[in-house]
Design a protein around this motif. Structure first.
Motif, short mmCIF file in Angstrom:
data_model
loop_
_atom_site.label_atom_id
_atom_site.label_comp_id
_atom_site.label_asym_id
_atom_site.label_seq_id
_atom_site.Cartn_x
_atom_site.Cartn_y
_atom_site.Cartn_z
N ARG A 6 0.81 -1.22 0.00
CA ARG A 6 0.00 0.00 0.00
C ARG A 6 0.85 1.27 0.00
O ARG A 6 0.49 2.26 -0.63
N GLU A 7 2.00 1.24 0.69
CA GLU A 7 2.77 2.48 0.80
C GLU A 7 3.32 2.95 -0.54
O GLU A 7 3.66 4.12 -0.71
N THR A 8 3.41 2.03 -1.52
CA THR A 8 3.93 2.43 -2.83
C THR A 8 2.94 3.29 -3.60
O THR A 8 3.31 3.89 -4.61
N GLN A 9 1.70 3.34 -3.14
CA GLN A 9 0.68 4.14 -3.83
C GLN A 9 0.73 5.60 -3.40
O GLN A 9 0.07 6.45 -4.00
N GLU A 10 1.49 5.89 -2.36
CA GLU A 10 1.58 7.26 -1.86
C GLU A 10 2.62 8.04 -2.66
O GLU A 10 3.64 7.49 -3.09
N SER A 11 2.38 9.33 -2.83
CA SER A 11 3.28 10.15 -3.64
C SER A 11 4.67 10.24 -3.03
O SER A 11 5.66 10.38 -3.75
N ARG A 12 4.77 10.12 -1.73
CA ARG A 12 6.08 10.24 -1.09
C ARG A 12 6.99 9.05 -1.39
O ARG A 12 8.20 9.12 -1.17
N TYR A 13 6.41 7.95 -1.88
CA TYR A 13 7.27 6.80 -2.20
C TYR A 13 8.18 7.13 -3.37
O TYR A 13 9.31 6.63 -3.45
N TYR A 14 7.69 7.96 -4.27
CA TYR A 14 8.56 8.41 -5.37
C TYR A 14 9.78 9.13 -4.81
O TYR A 14 10.91 8.91 -5.27
N GLN A 15 9.56 9.98 -3.81
CA GLN A 15 10.68 10.71 -3.22
C GLN A 15 11.64 9.76 -2.52
O GLN A 15 12.86 9.96 -2.55
N ARG A 16 11.12 8.72 -1.91
CA ARG A 16 11.98 7.72 -1.28
C ARG A 16 12.86 7.03 -2.33
O ARG A 16 14.04 6.77 -2.10
#
Length: 741
Positions: A322-332
């Motif tokens: 689920r966390e990969t769907q958040e926009s901040r995962y791109y920043q990670r």
């Protein structure tokens, strides 16, 4: 995919990583060696040190406090660094050491000017820096300093602050092994301020003192009293600061005496200290990147790679955590480049819980070996992912399993990675998997995510979504990796699975027991009857008056009834020169036992496919093996835990479905005897016509009848005019007007 570039073209490792010349000692920052001038440049050179050091939020706040303190503008007098083994304590002390000594202008140190500005410090004075390393000091061996022998920590402190002049102030206390009072210490510190005292491995030193025993370094109580007096004295000197490191856990404290020393020191430090925890897990990205890689300047390519992965996760949302769907995962993804965030998550969340795995140091050491091998082998992945780990490499494998309980070496070699691993064998046979190393990437990901948690974790293993996260790259199909995981779950000896979670264990799974039991079953006595039972379930009567499965010719009636004969597996059919099926079918067609058969046109044959026969036999053996395991468990002949028992039941259900499917796929040839018409007469000889039935048909018997009817091999009804035409052609001719049946 074609516009994306592999990590090796963007991120170049440091020279020592490229050459594989790194040592664990180089990753372990040694404060004493830096102070003595014998450390490697990456630690001893202030400019190079800060160039390779990522200033975390905790370190920034600490340096801000130290700057304010040595300029007399506030700050904490005592700072305790207490964090997990390998959490960056000594590294943080080195940052303070280089900054306070002032051998290089603070403005020339990368990352420091903004901290100076924020602290309101214009001119940072040079401070006297004292380094007391508990692993270097000996409690019963005085240390010669010129004409003076220093016996205690307080003697060493005075000598480093001001040489013989300072030492004379506490000579008596040093020689007697009794602690000086806090007023004496405060006067000493004030005289040589601004000063910074760095105390590392304090517990390692104090735990060496036995109670009621006096050494040249004093006693246990005198050393504890000194620490109490020193922490109190620091408050009285506005431009002096003490940093001390304490282990976070009892295990790191060592012996029972070490734990007692830790508890006592924690008590005294708690009265005056500010507690700092230097390294946060999210900050590990930059720490590792700076230490292992040269500066990455191509930010556009880094962002493109991060966007490609983020788009993959969003497009196939249900396939990934689920966390990969958040926009901040791109920043990670961008921050962690060229290492996938999942590698850090698993190492910091799972592996750091292992004894002796030193968090940041352990991550650095393992990843240095990983990167060295991947670079040497020309790895072209977009990111270094869990599925990229080169566990086939002896150095990398040994580093990983060093922290694990005994027994992991055969797991890696047999099931996970290497020339002899089952994953490699599967990929060599199936190019769909081999073209993307799907099996090895999946197995490596499961290993990284599950090995530290076996067998004590409450919920074992990692989810399929997280396995795909560690394996799949942009441009690849997730279905390939899902299929690879299913194949591994069916083939590997040490891989376990339940409730969509998978894990490796050093104990062989039930598959090994199943494989051993497979050999017990005799083909004639056990396997063939099981196949016959499966065929019986698949084929119902339909229009046939009788269905005979693996029946001897003498037991098949010679009458007018329409009969389907299912030939045994060894009488298989295919596009080969010798057809065992036609040989067997001919015997049944011509004879009933020892007698000739008269009504030959009442028999139709169903034969196994030659290429599938051995696979069917193997699947049936597996089913019988699982049945025996479940039966033995229910009859208390073997002991299984609840999870293994459920897995056995699940595997039995799967094996039964596999056998049923394989029977339909194998028994797909219909053989029909046909007589030729030669010169207007029916030949006494016959030939075989073959028809293929669809193995995916829901009801095989209906599919058999459909194929026979379409090819007019089976006629259930005739139109009167058609029947009349055939009778006139063959029977009502040459003046014959009627015949008896």
């Amino acid at each position: 995919m074609t516009s994306l570039r592999p990590w090796r073209e963007i991120a170049v490792p440091h020279e020592d990583v490229l050459k594989g010349t790194f040592q664990q000692a180089e990753f372990a920052a040694d404060l004493s060696r830096v102070h003595a001038g014998t450390a490697s440049p990456e630690y001893g050179d202030p400019v190079l040190f800060f160039k390779r050091t990522y200033i975390t939020e905790g370190m920034r706040l600490l340096l801000d406090s130290v700057m304010k303190r040595i300029t007399g503008a506030g700050g904490d007098p005592v700072i305790q660094l207490q964090t997990a083994f390998g959490g960056g304590k000594t590294h943080t002390m080195l940052a303070v050491y280089h900054l306070a000594r002032g051998t290089v202008p603070a403005g020339d140190l990368q990352g420091i000017p903004p901290i100076l500005d924020a602290a309101g410090v214009i001119d940072l004075p040079k401070a006297r820096v004292v380094v007391i390393d508990g692993t270097k000091l000996s409690p019963n061996m005085p240390d010669g300093r010129g004409s003076i022998n220093v016996h205690t920590m307080w003697g060493d402190l005075a000598w480093q602050l001001g040489g013989e002049e300072a030492y004379e102030r506490i000579r008596e206390a040093d020689e007697s092994g009794t602690s000086p009072g806090k007023e004496t210490l405060a006067d000493l510190l004030a005289t040589y301020a601004p000063c910074v005292i760095l105390m590392d491995e304090l517990v390692a030193y104090i735990r060496q003192f036995d109670e009621n025993k006096t050494l040249t370094g004093g006693t246990y109580d005198s050393n504890i009293s000194f620490m109490q007096a020193l922490t109190e004295a620091m408050k009285a000197v506005p431009n002096a600061v003490l940093l001390a490191s304490l282990p976070e856990s009892d295990q790191e404290a060592g012996s029972r005496r070490g734990v007692a020393a830790l508890r006592t020191l924690e008590h005294y430090f708690a009265r005056v200290q500010a507690l700092w925890k230097p390294v946060a897990a999210e900050e590990a990205f930059e720490i590792v990147r700076r230490r292992l890689f040269s500066e990455i300047t191509n930010t556009a390519t880094v962002e493109a790679a991060g966007r490609a992965f983020a788009d993959l996760y969003i497009t196939s949302g249900a396939e990934f955590p689920r966390e990969t769907q958040e926009s901040r995962y791109y920043q990670r993804l961008v921050n962690a480049y060229p290492i996938h965030p999942e590698v850090f998550d698993r190492l910091y969340e799972d592996w750091s819980s292992l004894d002796n795995f030193q968090r940041t140091r352990g991550v650095l050491k393992l990843m240095a070996k990983v990167i060295h091998r991947l670079w040497k082998d020309g790895n072209n992945d977009l990111l270094i992912m869990p599925g990229s780990l080169p566990l086939y490499d002896g150095n990398t494998r040994n580093e990983a399993i060093y922290y694990l309980p005994p027994g992991w070496d055969p797991v890696v070699e047999r099931d996970i990675d290497g020339d002899r691993a089952e994953t490699t064998e599967i990929e060599s046979r199936d190019t769909r998997f081999g073209s993307v190393q799907a099996c090895r990437r999946v197995a490596r990901t499961v290993f990284l995510g599950s090995a530290p948690g076996t067998p004590n974790r409450m919920v074992q293993g990692i989810e399929q979504e997280r396995i795909l996260l560690g394996s799949v790259q942009p441009g690849q199909q997730t279905s390939v990796f899902r299929d690879a995981l299913n194949r591994l779950a069916d083939r590997l000896y040490y891989l376990n699975g339940a409730n969509n979670r998978y894990w490796f264990d050093t104990r062989p799974n039930l598959r090994r027991e199943m494989e051993e039991r497979k050999r017990r079953f005799d083909e004639k006595e056990d396997v063939i009857p099981a196949i016959a039972e499966g065929v019986k379930k698949a084929v119902a009567k339909g229009h046939f008056d009788g269905i005979h499965i693996f029946t001897a010719s003498g037991d098949i009636p010679d009458d007018s009834a329409l009969r389907l004969l299912v030939l045994p597996p060894h009488a298989h059919y295919g596009k080969r020169e010798v057809q065992m099926a036609t040989v067997c079918a001919t015997e049944h067609l011509k004879k009933r036992g020892d007698q000739p058969r008269h009504r030959q046109n009442r028999l139709i044959f169903l034969a196994a496919d030659a290429d599938n026969t051995r696979l069917l036999i193997d699947h049936v053996r597996s089913m019988l093996a699982w049945e025996s395991i479940v039966t033995d468990y229910k009859n208390n002949r073997i002991v299984l835990d609840n999870l293994m028992a459920r897995n056995a039941e699940t595997n039995l259900d799967t094996a039964r479905r596999t056998v049923a499917r394989t029977i339909r796929e194998t028994y797909r040839w219909l053989l029909v005897p046909v007589q030729e018409i030669v010169g207007g007469r029916v030949s006494t000889e016959f030939r075989w016509e073959d028809y293929v039935i669809n193995p995916s048909a829901e009801k095989p018997i209906e599919e058999i009848e459909r194929v026979l009817k379409e090819n007019e091999a089976l006629i259930t009804e005739w139109a009167p005019i058609h029947l009349s035409s055939l009778l006139k052609r063959w029977f009502w001719k040459d003046g014959v007007a009627e015949m008896q049946a």
